[in-house]
Enzyme design. Structure first.
Site, PDB file in Angstrom:
ATOM      1  N   PHE A   9       0.671  -1.169   0.059  1.00 55.58           N
ATOM      2  CA  PHE A   9       0.051  -0.122  -0.036  1.00 55.58           C
ATOM      3  C   PHE A   9       0.932   1.090   0.066  1.00 55.58           C
ATOM      4  CE2 PHE A   9      -2.544   3.525   1.745  1.00 55.58           C
ATOM      5  CZ  PHE A   9      -3.540   3.311   0.996  1.00 55.58           C
ATOM      6  N   ASP A  41       9.234   2.613   1.376  1.00 55.61           N
ATOM      7  CA  ASP A  41       8.086   3.142   1.669  1.00 55.61           C
ATOM      8  C   ASP A  41       8.299   3.177   3.405  1.00 55.61           C
ATOM      9  OD1 ASP A  41       5.626   4.089   2.720  1.00 55.61           O
ATOM     10  OD2 ASP A  41       4.497   3.437   0.791  1.00 55.61           O
ATOM     11  N   LYS A  43       3.078  10.131   8.446  1.00 53.15           N
ATOM     12  CA  LYS A  43       2.448   9.660   9.520  1.00 53.15           C
ATOM     13  C   LYS A  43       3.123  10.144  10.797  1.00 53.15           C
ATOM     14  CE  LYS A  43       0.061   5.680   7.511  1.00 53.15           C
ATOM     15  NZ  LYS A  43      -1.422   5.865   8.175  1.00 53.15           N
TER      16      LYS A  43
END
Length: 390
Positions: free
Chosen positions: A122, A207, A236
């Protein structure tokens, strides 16, 4: 009637206040938060040093655009390169934007367009980052995607060797797949990944949107897999709840992101930088990172001890305070039952319970959370036994 697009399946909870590892809703109900905004509030809710940094900046300057030199960008960028293998930083507002920037930079710097990513990955929901995401459910309904992406199975060496060629610009991976089920890359696969990138002169993009900023017990998770990525994408935990993202890149990529090649109106604004600097100053302390490793092991050990008798549980996996409980059953009812008992957890796919407590969580809070989870599994198995007897 709501004026919001129905893009989220929202829970019937209205949080009003958060402090540390706890959330309190408008009705005064208290919850132990093992979601942390989906690995965002790594220092917990309303951390005093982060709050103070933002309050100070609120009275000074909010926004001027990147036409100006913004002092906070330099200090945050320096913290990121000092704790990574990178040399330069681009600031944006989210993980999807960071991944979009990485895709653009990989294509521009290499002159090639083919990118390999992993099944069950993702990377975001913009057209570029969605194309990099190896999940059909994310693609469905949006028509033709950005072309020249190949998806391969993680830890499958033959698939990696077959997919990467001289035409490959980059390989884009998570070393621990978050949305994909808390699946860890093997050390053997990580080495093969690095070797293939060197062989074909392609860019390695890691990532770290969910795994970075101390979540796994090191500044970045790639450190634990023996990798040296050309690019690292972040968001995040970088802002502890304030929107901020970043792309870190190595020296050789600098000239491909020259003036006018990429940009972000709000990226790296003074408010975001004040927060990010406070966050990184706290999280990159060796003693905090060491405590994350210790508490992560404690959490996994507690789960093993308390849940070992439950046949529906297949595996407990993860690193640091990013832990998954893989089950033979759908975890949606487990999540709901935990919520009713005052514990907030989420899924990582339909059959994996995902635990992402703040890095400042205490051992007593971990014990309480595991006790609730064990009670829920016991209740579910009891109900299953009763149904069999009927």
């Amino acid at each position: 009637m709501s004026a919001l697009f129905p893009t989220y399946a929202r829970w019937n909870i209205k949080p009003e206040k958060g402090i540390g590892s706890k959330i309190i809703d408008v009705e005064g109900n208290e919850y132990l938060d093992f979601i942390s905004g989906i690995a965002v509030c790594n220092l917990g809710h309303c951390h005093p040093k982060v709050t103070l940094a933002l309050e100070k900046q609120l009275d000074k300057l909010w926004h001027v655009s990147n036409l100006f030199q913004i002092e906070g960008q330099e200090s945050v960028a320096q913290l990121l390169v000092d704790h990574s293998v990178g040399d330069y930083v681009f600031f944006c507002n989210s993980g999807a934007e960071a991944n979009e920037a990485a895709i653009k930079l990989a294509r521009k710097s290499t002159g090639k367009h083919h990118i390999v990513s992993l099944l069950n990955s993702f990377h975001g929901r913009t057209l570029g980052s969605m194309a990099a995401t190896g999940q059909d459910k994310i693609h469905k309904g949006f028509g033709p995607l950005l072309t020249e992406f190949t998806y391969i199975e993680m830890n499958h060496l033959a698939a990696l060797e077959e997919a990467v060629t001289e035409k490959t610009a980059a390989i884009m991976v998570e070393v621990i797949q978050g949305e994909g089920g808390i699946r860890l890359m093997s050390k053997e696969y990580a080495k093969a990944l690095q070797d293939v990138c060197e062989k074909y002169n392609c860019i390695l993009i890691i990532d770290e949107v969910q795994t970075g900023i101390g979540r796994t017990g090191t500044a970045f998770a790639y450190e634990q897999f023996g990798l040296s990525p050309d690019m690292i994408t972040l968001a995040k935990g970088l802002g502890n709840g304030f929107p901020v993202g970043a792309l870190i890149g190595k020296e050789g990529l600098k000239d491909s992101f020259s003036p006018g090649s990429h940009g972000s109106t709000f990226g790296g604004n003074p408010l975001a930088m004040s927060v990010a600097e406070a966050v990184l100053t706290e999280i990159f302390k060796p003693e905090l990172l060491e405590s994350v490793q210790q508490k992560g092991e404690f959490l996994k050990n507690q789960l093993q001890q308390q849940l070992s008798s439950h046949k529906v549980i297949e595996e407990i996996r993860g690193k640091g305070l990013m832990v998954g409980v893989a089950c033979q059953i759908d975890v949606a009812p487990i999540i709901e039952a935990c919520r009713e008992k005052g514990l907030l957890v989420l899924s990582a796919g339909p059959k994996v319970l995902r635990l992402l407590p703040p890095l400042i969580v205490t051992k007593s809070e971990i014990e309480k959370a595991v006790e609730i989870i064990a009670d829920v599994f016991a209740d579910i198995e009891q109900k299953q036994s009763m149904n069999v007897l009927k």
